[in-house]
Motif scaffolding. Sequence first.
Motif, short mmCIF file in Angstrom:
data_model
loop_
_atom_site.label_atom_id
_atom_site.label_comp_id
_atom_site.label_asym_id
_atom_site.label_seq_id
_atom_site.Cartn_x
_atom_site.Cartn_y
_atom_site.Cartn_z
N SER A 191 0.85 -1.19 0.00
CA SER A 191 0.00 0.00 0.00
C SER A 191 0.88 1.24 0.00
O SER A 191 1.85 1.33 0.75
N GLY A 192 0.54 2.22 -0.85
CA GLY A 192 1.33 3.44 -0.95
C GLY A 192 1.70 3.72 -2.41
O GLY A 192 1.00 3.27 -3.30
N ILE A 193 2.80 4.34 -2.64
CA ILE A 193 3.64 5.03 -1.67
C ILE A 193 2.88 6.27 -1.22
O ILE A 193 2.49 7.10 -2.06
N ASN A 194 2.64 6.40 0.08
CA ASN A 194 1.87 7.52 0.58
C ASN A 194 2.64 8.83 0.43
O ASN A 194 3.84 8.88 0.64
N HIS A 195 1.91 9.88 0.08
CA HIS A 195 2.48 11.22 0.03
C HIS A 195 2.41 11.81 1.44
O HIS A 195 1.44 12.45 1.82
N GLY A 196 3.45 11.58 2.25
CA GLY A 196 3.46 12.08 3.61
C GLY A 196 3.71 11.00 4.63
O GLY A 196 3.59 9.80 4.35
N SER A 197 4.05 11.41 5.84
CA SER A 197 4.45 10.49 6.90
C SER A 197 3.30 9.67 7.45
O SER A 197 2.17 10.16 7.59
N ASN A 198 3.60 8.42 7.77
CA ASN A 198 2.70 7.57 8.55
C ASN A 198 3.45 6.96 9.73
O ASN A 198 3.17 5.84 10.16
N TYR A 248 4.62 15.56 1.41
CA TYR A 248 3.18 15.64 1.18
C TYR A 248 2.81 16.18 -0.19
O TYR A 248 1.64 16.13 -0.58
N SER A 249 3.78 16.70 -0.94
CA SER A 249 3.45 17.33 -2.22
C SER A 249 3.06 16.28 -3.26
O SER A 249 3.55 15.15 -3.26
N TRP A 250 2.16 16.68 -4.16
CA TRP A 250 1.69 15.79 -5.22
C TRP A 250 2.82 15.39 -6.16
O TRP A 250 2.87 14.27 -6.66
#
Length: 257
Positions: free
Chosen positions: A97-104, A136-138
Amino acid sequence: MTDKPLILVTNDDGITAPGIRTLIEVMTTIGDVFVVAPDSPQSGMGHAITLDAMLYAQNVNINSGPQQEFSCSGTPADCVKIAIRELLPRTPDLCVSGINHGSNSAINVIYSGTMSAAIEAGIEGIPAIGFSLLDYSWDANFEASKKHIKTIAKNVLKSGLPKGIVLNVNIPNVKSETIKGIRICRQAKSNWVESFDKRKNPQGKDYYWLSGKFVNLDGGEDTDEWALENNYISVVPVQFDLTAHQFIAELNTWNLK
């Protein structure tokens, strides 16, 4: 499909997000990729599922991606559920799952749609990993994360994961040569100091905009926050059994009859 491992790819930023497109690219070098991801951003949805609305899954093809790619109207957890029950030809060997834009990292894992998708797969007994980049940037640059993601995924495919455990992987937002390596960590003790910005809409009705400051309360050097601050990739094994096992004996001493 071939005799390669079958890999389910999902996320919470939406099926067109650069993060998931990068993850698809990496996973294609390892196995047969099957994508089921939200049709719109679902960040911060946690483990929400759709109960009171119709759920749709549409076969799509984005940027000449995998043929087996579905855009889902539901949450990240919905995506994994419908993939396993309706869309996949068999149980996948791995879910990423991801890659997320921002910390988890740290407490953020509780709110994360990215990690909830991985946890949903874990509930089904499927080895699963959530990947996040601290940007977090697109238009975040995921290039430095590729080889590390491949390394971690291949190790999970080779060794598997214990029942009830998934991996939470966070990657610092630095150049490839600046990443010092991968550290196995515990989740840092942290919280959000939150506030609501009260405003009025054009009709004069009050509304609220959530804001807050992340506070790391943990000085340990074995945490995900320490690793990330020092340019390491953090890997935290996460369990979805929320039982406070250490408190059961004391709770049994209470007079609850």
